[in-house]
Design an enzyme around this catalytic site. Structure first.
Site, PDB file in Angstrom:
ATOM      1  N   HIS A 187      -0.612  -1.740   2.693  1.00 29.82           N
ATOM      2  CA  HIS A 187      -0.168  -0.697   3.627  1.00 29.82           C
ATOM      3  C   HIS A 187      -0.176   0.665   2.927  1.00 29.82           C
ATOM      4  O   HIS A 187      -0.706   1.646   3.450  1.00 29.82           O
ATOM      5  CB  HIS A 187       1.238  -0.982   4.161  1.00 29.82           C
ATOM      6  N   HIS A 229      -2.100   4.950   3.520  1.00 30.88           N
ATOM      7  CA  HIS A 229      -1.643   6.324   3.281  1.00 30.88           C
ATOM      8  C   HIS A 229      -2.545   7.170   2.388  1.00 30.88           C
ATOM      9  O   HIS A 229      -2.674   8.370   2.613  1.00 30.88           O
ATOM     10  CB  HIS A 229      -0.255   6.301   2.620  1.00 30.88           C
ATOM     11  N   GLU A 274       2.905   8.007  10.129  1.00 31.70           N
ATOM     12  CA  GLU A 274       2.910   6.540  10.226  1.00 31.70           C
ATOM     13  C   GLU A 274       2.248   5.999  11.498  1.00 31.70           C
ATOM     14  O   GLU A 274       1.424   5.107  11.436  1.00 31.70           O
ATOM     15  CB  GLU A 274       4.341   5.989  10.140  1.00 31.70           C
ATOM     16  N   SER A 289      -3.337   0.467   8.954  1.00 35.89           N
ATOM     17  CA  SER A 289      -3.249  -0.713   8.080  1.00 35.89           C
ATOM     18  C   SER A 289      -2.791  -1.963   8.809  1.00 35.89           C
ATOM     19  O   SER A 289      -2.616  -3.006   8.190  1.00 35.89           O
ATOM     20  CB  SER A 289      -2.292  -0.422   6.917  1.00 35.89           C
TER      21      SER A 289
HETATM   22 FE   LIG Z   1       4.034   3.830   5.385  1.00 33.33          FE
END
Ligand SMILES: [Fe+2]
Length: 256
Positions: A129, A134, A175, A194
């Protein structure tokens, strides 16, 4: 939470106290195989459903290289480009330490990866993730500026007892945000990019709300930690969201 970063003797802990060595050598052949499986599955799933700077970041950072990325190798490319650097942490860091990291262009990534039996379920964000979701966007110069600005806003909001406001902005953009690109709604947020289940759900489900993103709307829109989101905020464009977030001052935010 604030109380979590205060040690027993009352001294505030620094964000550096949460950092651990990545110990890349400790990842097993099975860990690397899980990364490769997740990477291949997610790239195929996303296709062109994610904004193009995300795909550019994957290429720039050579994330398609087999195996769990070594943070040293990532930083060797990322830091000269945008000044961001990745550090390893053993799990979620408290909000104040997290926003302090962002304000110094430091991004924490888990030092562990899920097992093959947990491909779609995670109690805490792991390195797939964190690194796949990110880090690609932190190679984008304007997004990199925005993320640092969110760190400063977060620290100001927490010290005013209003940390939830910045948590919501972060959630609905970095996010779980969506963004329009070339007339199509695409994935912007790392939590969606993700996620095997929520990536398509966020774009295609007819059961969720999709509302135009604004900082003010984000501040007033709750979110779910433990389930797919019931609503997503859609940016007019990545650039528009970056410009709006970067224009937000702590004073105006606290008055919202
Ligand atoms: Fe995150």
């Amino acid at each position: 939470m604030l109380q979590d970063v205060i040690s027993r003797d009352g001294d505030a802990r620094r964000w550096e106290d949460f950092v651990v060595p990545q110990c890349w050598e400790s990842f097993t052949a099975e860990d690397h195989a899980v990364w490769d499986l997740l990477f291949a599955r997610q790239v195929e799933l996303l296709g062109m459903r994610v904004i193009s700077p995300f795909l550019d970041g994957i290429d720039l950072l050579r994330l398609s290289h087999p195996g769990v990325p070594d943070v040293k190798g990532l930083n060797a490319i990322l830091t000269p480009r945008t000044g961001w650097r990745v550090v390893a942490v053993p799990g979620l860091v408290p909000d104040e330490a997290f926003f302090a990291m962002l304000s110094e262009r430091v991004f924490p990534v888990g030092n562990f990866i899920r097992t093959r039996g947990q491909l779609d379920y995670l109690e805490a964000p792991d390195c797939f993730h964190d690194m796949f979701g990110h880090i690609p966007m932190l190679a984008h110069h304007d997004f990199a500026e925005m993320a640092e600005h969110l760190g400063r806003l977060g620290l100001a909001a927490i010290s005013a007892g209003q940390g939830a406001k910045v948590a919501r902005i972060y959630w609905h953009s970095v996010e779980f945000g969506l963004a329009t690109e070339n007339g199509e709604v695409k994935i912007l947020g790392a939590g969606l990019a993700s996620s095997f289940g929520e990536a398509h759900f966020s774009l295609e489900s007819e059961e969720v709300e999709r509302l135009p993103f604004s900082v003010e709307r984000a501040v007033h829109t709750p979110y779910k930690h433990d389930a797919f989101q019931p609503r997503y905020l859609v940016s007019a464009s990545l650039d528009a969201t970056i410009a709006e977030v970067r224009a937000m001052t702590a004073e105006r935010l606290l008055a919202l």
